[in-house]
Scaffold this active site. Structure first.
Site, PDB file in Angstrom:
ATOM      1  N   GLU C  38      34.147  31.740  46.598  1.00  0.00           N
ATOM      2  CA  GLU C  38      35.366  31.471  45.777  1.00  0.00           C
ATOM      3  C   GLU C  38      36.432  30.832  46.858  1.00  0.00           C
ATOM      4  OE1 GLU C  38      35.777  35.169  44.026  1.00  0.00           O
ATOM      5  OE2 GLU C  38      33.733  34.959  43.280  1.00  0.00           O
ATOM      6  N   GLU C  68      29.727  36.222  41.714  1.00  0.00           N
ATOM      7  CA  GLU C  68      29.259  36.819  42.876  1.00  0.00           C
ATOM      8  C   GLU C  68      27.617  37.037  42.691  1.00  0.00           C
ATOM      9  OE1 GLU C  68      31.895  37.862  41.550  1.00  0.00           O
ATOM     10  OE2 GLU C  68      33.652  37.770  43.116  1.00  0.00           O
ATOM     11  N   ALA C  92      35.386  43.308  49.943  1.00  0.00           N
ATOM     12  CA  ALA C  92      33.963  44.059  49.703  1.00  0.00           C
ATOM     13  C   ALA C  92      33.977  44.640  48.490  1.00  0.00           C
ATOM     14  CB  ALA C  92      34.048  45.154  50.875  1.00  0.00           C
ATOM     15  N   ASP C  93      35.137  45.065  47.988  1.00  0.00           N
ATOM     16  CA  ASP C  93      34.926  45.816  46.555  1.00  0.00           C
ATOM     17  C   ASP C  93      34.168  44.828  45.593  1.00  0.00           C
ATOM     18  OD1 ASP C  93      37.910  47.655  47.098  1.00  0.00           O
ATOM     19  OD2 ASP C  93      37.771  46.031  47.972  1.00  0.00           O
ATOM     20  N   PHE C  94      34.397  43.491  45.704  1.00  0.00           N
ATOM     21  CA  PHE C  94      33.702  42.804  44.844  1.00  0.00           C
ATOM     22  C   PHE C  94      32.256  42.652  44.870  1.00  0.00           C
ATOM     23  CE2 PHE C  94      37.845  40.092  45.294  1.00  0.00           C
ATOM     24  CZ  PHE C  94      38.781  41.244  44.857  1.00  0.00           C
ATOM     25  N   HIS C 137      41.067  47.114  45.467  1.00  0.00           N
ATOM     26  CA  HIS C 137      41.218  46.312  46.694  1.00  0.00           C
ATOM     27  C   HIS C 137      41.455  46.797  48.118  1.00  0.00           C
ATOM     28  CE1 HIS C 137      41.525  43.072  43.300  1.00  0.00           C
ATOM     29  NE2 HIS C 137      41.591  42.057  44.414  1.00  0.00           N
TER      30      HIS C 137
HETATM   31  C1  TPP Z   1      34.757  40.337  40.946  1.00  0.00           C
HETATM   32  C2  TPP Z   1      35.940  39.521  41.385  1.00  0.00           C
HETATM   33  N1  TPP Z   1      35.794  38.471  42.133  1.00  0.00           N
HETATM   34  C3  TPP Z   1      36.943  37.622  42.748  1.00  0.00           C
HETATM   35  C4  TPP Z   1      38.120  38.241  42.488  1.00  0.00           C
HETATM   36  C5  TPP Z   1      39.319  37.587  43.298  1.00  0.00           C
HETATM   37  N2  TPP Z   1      40.016  36.924  42.324  1.00  0.00           N
HETATM   38  C6  TPP Z   1      41.346  37.533  41.998  1.00  0.00           C
HETATM   39  S1  TPP Z   1      41.827  36.636  40.637  1.00  0.00           S
HETATM   40  C7  TPP Z   1      40.639  35.535  40.997  1.00  0.00           C
HETATM   41  C8  TPP Z   1      40.912  34.237  40.117  1.00  0.00           C
HETATM   42  C9  TPP Z   1      40.827  34.316  38.566  1.00  0.00           C
HETATM   43  O1  TPP Z   1      40.883  33.253  37.728  1.00  0.00           O
HETATM   44  P1  TPP Z   1      41.140  33.299  36.320  1.00  0.00           P
HETATM   45  O2  TPP Z   1      40.197  34.291  35.789  1.00  0.00           O
HETATM   46  O3  TPP Z   1      41.218  32.020  35.772  1.00  0.00           O
HETATM   47  O4  TPP Z   1      42.577  34.148  35.865  1.00  0.00           O
HETATM   48  P2  TPP Z   1      43.953  33.850  36.464  1.00  0.00           P
HETATM   49  O5  TPP Z   1      44.058  34.369  37.759  1.00  0.00           O
HETATM   50  O6  TPP Z   1      44.089  32.466  36.837  1.00  0.00           O
HETATM   51  O7  TPP Z   1      44.810  34.491  35.519  1.00  0.00           O
HETATM   52  C10 TPP Z   1      39.682  35.734  41.848  1.00  0.00           C
HETATM   53  C11 TPP Z   1      38.574  34.812  42.321  1.00  0.00           C
HETATM   54  C12 TPP Z   1      38.111  39.588  41.880  1.00  0.00           C
HETATM   55  N3  TPP Z   1      39.486  40.091  41.855  1.00  0.00           N
HETATM   56  N4  TPP Z   1      37.078  40.248  41.253  1.00  0.00           N
END
Ligand code: TPP
Ligand code: TPP
Ligand code: MG
Ligand code: MG
Lengths: 336, 315, 336, 315
Positions: C38, C68, C92-94, C137
């Site tokens: 990502e 993931e 790592a949590d993810f 986190h």
């Molecule tokens: C399972 C998981 N994977 C990755 C992340 C890291 N992460 C946090 S916010 C985000 C983007 C999310 O995008 P979106 O769903 O469009 O929501 P937005 O932040 O745009 O509101 C990511 C990849 C996470 N928190 N949880």
């Protein structure tokens, strides 16, 4: 909550039947319980353990899609709202497709909300090797859950504990993982007291008396450890076999007291050794400053994956002979 | 036409006879543990594998014996695998539900529902860089359509135009539970639209139909058009696993299934083509003989050697 | 494979830059590498660690959906087919939403196929607490992975190791988990030898010399352990601080030798204590029959979830003071 | 009409002023750690929460401050939570990205992408048994649509006709990556069809439109019609998190976003309605004053007491 519990009675039940009896009781005495998971409703479970619940309690017992994240996550949400879901993950191995909902979600609810919310869900699963089972259907994963603060974990090995621990788990206001074992479900029927009081969490079971070494064990391998103790008893070696069906909370005090008394410690589990919960038990005893006459040993599966072929699995999953052999060496070897 | 049909029949009989022999061996003892037979579903594997190229990668499930056979994995090492013998395709380590035979383009069963779908995406992705022209096929059941990993795989493949064919064997049950009760609307193929990819519900009991659609999907894939979802309608003639009491069957259900099952249907079609019954029956007999010989050979093979149990964990 | 590695040179790099340099080198010298996850492609990673790879190597570095299971699963599949994917799990949590692909899939490929297939993928992730981070986190999850046979695991804490360990990981023919730490990425630049030979897995780093106690540690908390050792050195207490950047394989022999020499053992990790890998270290030393002058201690987070408020987290995540205090007590307390 | 618009404006200003203050406090030090602002996305929370009943359960993400405010969570304990104070809604344990305030029907943020969707299904399921009449709303981003758990939740809710509204805030980016590059076809709402549920792409920068569609979805849900997916189109006026360099923005993008953003648009509409500029500006001023007071109060509160750090792990 009105006292709807029936007077205690004794029934002859197999391990699987004992789980079933506990579920029936719980659904009767706790209207907020729900029982669901893959094939647990109409079919009554792939091991027959949830039989009759659907007929008896209708919508409160139901089948789900093959969606472990939805099963576990919905249980967290329903629990937050006051239900007491009892969900099944058919094999502990499958929890790995949805571990987030257990570790990142369920375990955090109470702590992070400062006690304002709670997640009284119970996750029933079963684990371990059985003849012919593949690497994806054989793992013993308790150590993973035992490293997660906020989860309670138990592993019953007898019909009575299968009944009692589940009753305690569902009455708990915290998430509890009850890890059963499919090789036990269809075992011999035993006398089981059903309808008794809800017991507190924790505690140990003394499965064999002896003063030459302390053997700490849990889960279905307890039976192999007891067999080993019986065999060694015939040789004049006395093992104090302590089963710890509750692993969180874990009764460290009793284990330490026994190890102090016998001067020797063996931890026996089916899980592979490295990073297994046996390490924690050894570390607690060592950390308590118990003087042992010989280095503590851990008997478990070696650190490999589990092969399906019985001739291969047999030499990996510890049996009574291997346990007896290693504990005999522990005792006979004297202090190093 | 009759020739291809006879070839399909033979391919299907090899699978069915294998599975029936496995059932016997499981009852008699030489095979232990959980076994999931594909009896009734043979046409999908036969039709699909016929149009796969050697470089293509195939990812199946625990119900994968038929796919392995259709892919050309030899029968004796397959039986041996299920019996835990040293000469099994994985020396007995995989067993009935989790073996691989990559030499034959069979990249493995998987005993985690949906677990193979993301892996197939990776095989297809690799093909983009290794010059192999590889496509990947991943097979799973109707129930697997509700698993998160399958969703992620379908989006991943379509977002990146990966050459993947998603084959859903819809046998109407996820273990013991009807899929119809676990989804709204029963056409799983329609979910393909969510990912902007083609999706077709097809007759999974007709190898010819499967062949057509898989070939079409592979052509799209090889041209860079990305993945396709094929929902192959079929039915189990047997339980989910050996030992399944099949209490979930409704009255008349098995009769209907028997009328529709691919081998009986093809037999009818061949008779209608004018192929003599004797010739048709000889196909079955030939397959059974081949199976018996392979099973017998496997039965004499040595068991996996316990001394090797710890090998091959790391490089 | 042609020898495309440049001659070694020394550069001043931060930890994050060292990871980046390793990735650039690996993509150049191993055409079968892919780097994805990502935001790792065009944006160059949320911590900037994959910067420039997309520009330099085009399609071989790319962004993925927030999936993931697809990221990890596709890496397994690509690796089985001869690629060397280097995928990132942002925290790592993810990994817990997709642990199946690591534990049930990647770890089984070689063993179950009897060595006919292999899965040379590298999973880069980072973990641990940072000020204000929430419970989802903040976890240190190495113990989960260390209980899984078939996975290699390392945790670099310096720019040099961030570089070297990643190079080794990607050259390995097995699945390797490289656990980095976001509090280190933007730390001070240090001299890093880049372009050197591919080092073997395993081994330890002696971070402080001393003979009063052995301190075994890994990950970013190594720096706190060294601070503690420096503070105690000023009090005349000498700690032998052993960092074990490779946790699988783990160099048990060196740890045991040191513990035998100093007679005291402390294991320091950021993860919560129960079921942490510290237990394994203690159990191995105890199991080896090392006679200690005092019971071994484990310094780690207590068994709670991680609160976001810094005043709360501060008292949970061990710092140099707490480490020094507990080890001081270990040494001064003498033998019990 | 103007009255409701003014109320919406006020509700949105309370959120925006809160977020801007949070940004300042993060820069100045009293707030530490990762913070995700919803500046530009306020209309969704405002429109949706307006039609939620007290018994309904709301599950948001790390970008959830606005949802909490719209749900009626008081400002001072919210600020306090972000500042790690003892009087925070969770005593500082949740922080910016993971707090709950169930007393206000705000059942929590979630910092795992997609993690809240299955949990919302459970809240809805509970309502089937507890006589509450509860519906559940789960909010997530465009990127979350590719997460397995969200897929499972959508199927689970639709298979069981659960009263769930899935609100997808499509701000066009998943962190730093355009969602358009991560899916085929850009209409995420169309994925609803895969689950046999209604799905609508709506104007997420118009509280009135959001109100209409959420009310409609809730009516369907309460009548037993099951879930709905609403894809609310919106944009961030800010980075993904505080500190995001926003290198991914294309030329002219921010100008376009500023023209479309909900507060500026509503201001134009109100002016067109004939509402005097002074009255409109007074709304902003009022909100800012309220926010300043709440922040100031929170700043004087004691920090979470370290002695309590181990409490509340178990019952
Ligand atoms: C399972 C998981 N994977 C990755 C992340 C890291 N992460 C946090 S916010 C985000 C983007 C999310 O995008 P979106 O769903 O469009 O929501 P937005 O932040 O745009 O509101 C990511 C990849 C996470 N928190 N949880
Ligand atoms: C993640 C996971 N969940 C549950 C199971 C248990 N299980 C094995 S097969 C099966 C049913 C699968 O049904 P379907 O996908 O329709 O395939 P079929 O068996 O009908 O071919 C289930 C639930 C599993 N193996 N993996
Ligand atoms: Mg099926
Ligand atoms: Mg977004």
């Amino acid at each position: 909550m009105p006292d709807t519990s029936p007077t205690p009675e004794t029934r002859k039940l197999s391990y699987g039947e004992a789980v079933n009896a506990a579920l029936h009781r719980l659904m009767e005495e706790l209207p907020e319980t729900l029982v669901y998971g893959e094939d647990v409703g109409v079919p009554g479970g792939v091991f027959g353990v949830t039989r009759g619940l659907r007929k008896q309690h209708g919508d409160r017992a139901f089948d789900t899609p093959i969606s472990e994240s939805a099963i576990l996550g919905s249980a967290v949400g329903a629990a937050m709202m006051g239900r007491r879901p009892i969900v099944e993950i058919m094999w502990a191995d499958f929890s790995l497709v949805a571990l987030d909902q257990i570790v990142n979600q369920a375990a955090n609810v109470r702590y992070v909300s400062g006690g304002r919310l709670r997640a009284p869900l119970t996750i029933r699963t079963q684990q371990g090797n059985a003849p012919g089972a593949c690497a994806q259907h054989s793992q013993c994963l308790e150590a993973l859950f035992l490293h997660v603060p906020g989860l309670r974990v138990c592993m019953p090995s007898t019909p009575q504990d299968a009944y009692d621990l589940l009753v305690t788990a569902v009455h708990s206001d915290d998430p509890v993982l009850v890890i059963e074992n499919r090789t036990l479900y269809f075992g011999a029927k035993e006398e089981v007291v059903v309808g008794g009081p809800v017991l507190p969490m924790g505690g140990v079971r003394e499965r064999h008396a002896g003063s030459d070494a302390t053997v700490v064990t849990w889960g279905s391998i307890t039976h192999r450890a007891v067999e080993a103790a019986e065999a060694l008893a015939r040789e004049g070696i006395g093992l104090h076999v302590i089963e710890t069906p509750w692993l969180n909370p874990f009764d460290t005090g009793t284990v330490i007291a026994s190890a102090r008394r016998t001067g020797r410690l063996a931890v026996v589990h089916e899980a592979n050794v490295t990073g297994g919960f046996g390490a924690e038990v050894v570390a607690r005893v060592a950390g308590a400053g118990v003087t042992l006459q010989a280095p503590p040993i851990r008997v478990g599966a070696p650190d490999v994956r589990m092969p399906a072929a019985p001739t291969l699995a047999q030499v990996l999953v510890p049996d009574a002979d291997r346990i007896a052999g290693e504990v005999r060496a522990l005792v006979r070897g004297g202090s190093r | 036409m009759s020739e291809r049909r006879l070839a399909d029949l033979q391919a299907m009989w090899r699978i069915r006879a294998f599975e029936e022999k496995v059932r016997d061996l499981r009852a008699e003892g030489p095979i232990v543990g959980s076994v999931h037979l594909c009896i009734g579903q043979e046409a999908i594997a036969v039709g699909a594998c016929d149009v796969l190229e050697p470089e293509d990668a195939l990812f199946a499930t625990y119900r994968g014996h038929g796919w392995a056979i259709a892919r050309g994995v030899p029968l004796e090492p397959l039986f041996a695998e299920l019996m835990g013998r040293a000469n099994g395709v994985n020396g007995g380590r995989g067993g009935s539900a989790y073996f691989t035979a990559a030499e034959y383009g069979f990249h493995g069963e998987n005993s985690i529902v949906g677990g193979g779908a993301p892996i197939a995406c990776g095989a297809a992705l690799a093909g983009r860089f290794d010059g192999s022209g590889r496509s990947a096929v991943t097979v799973f059941g109707d129930g697997a359509m509700n698993q998160g990993a399958v969703h992620e795989a379908m989006n991943f493949a379509s977002a990146f135009d990966l050459p993947v064919v998603f084959i859903c064997e819809n046998n109407r049950y996820s273990e013991l539970t009807p899929i119809a009760d676990m989804v709204r609307g029963s056409r799983l193929a329609d979910r393909a639209a969510a990912y902007g990819m083609p999706g077709h519900r097809i007759d999974g009991n007709d190898a010819e139909s499967v062949r057509f659609h898989v070939r079409d999907a592979l052509e799209i894939a090889r041209e860079g058009g990305g993945p396709t979802l094929l929902e192959c309608m079929t039915e189990r003639l047997v339980g989910h696993y050996i030992g399944d009491a099949e209490n979930y069957r409704r009255p008349g259900e098995m009769d209907r299934i028997r009328r529709r099952e691919p081998i009986a249907r093809l037999r009818q079609a061949l008779l209608a083509d004018g192929v003599p019954a004797g010739e048709i029956d000889a196909v079955e007999a030939g397959a059974r003989a081949e199976i018996e010989a392979a099973a017998a050979a496997a039965l004499t093979a040595p068991f996996a050697d316990p001394a090797t149990a710890r090998e091959h964990l790391y490089a």
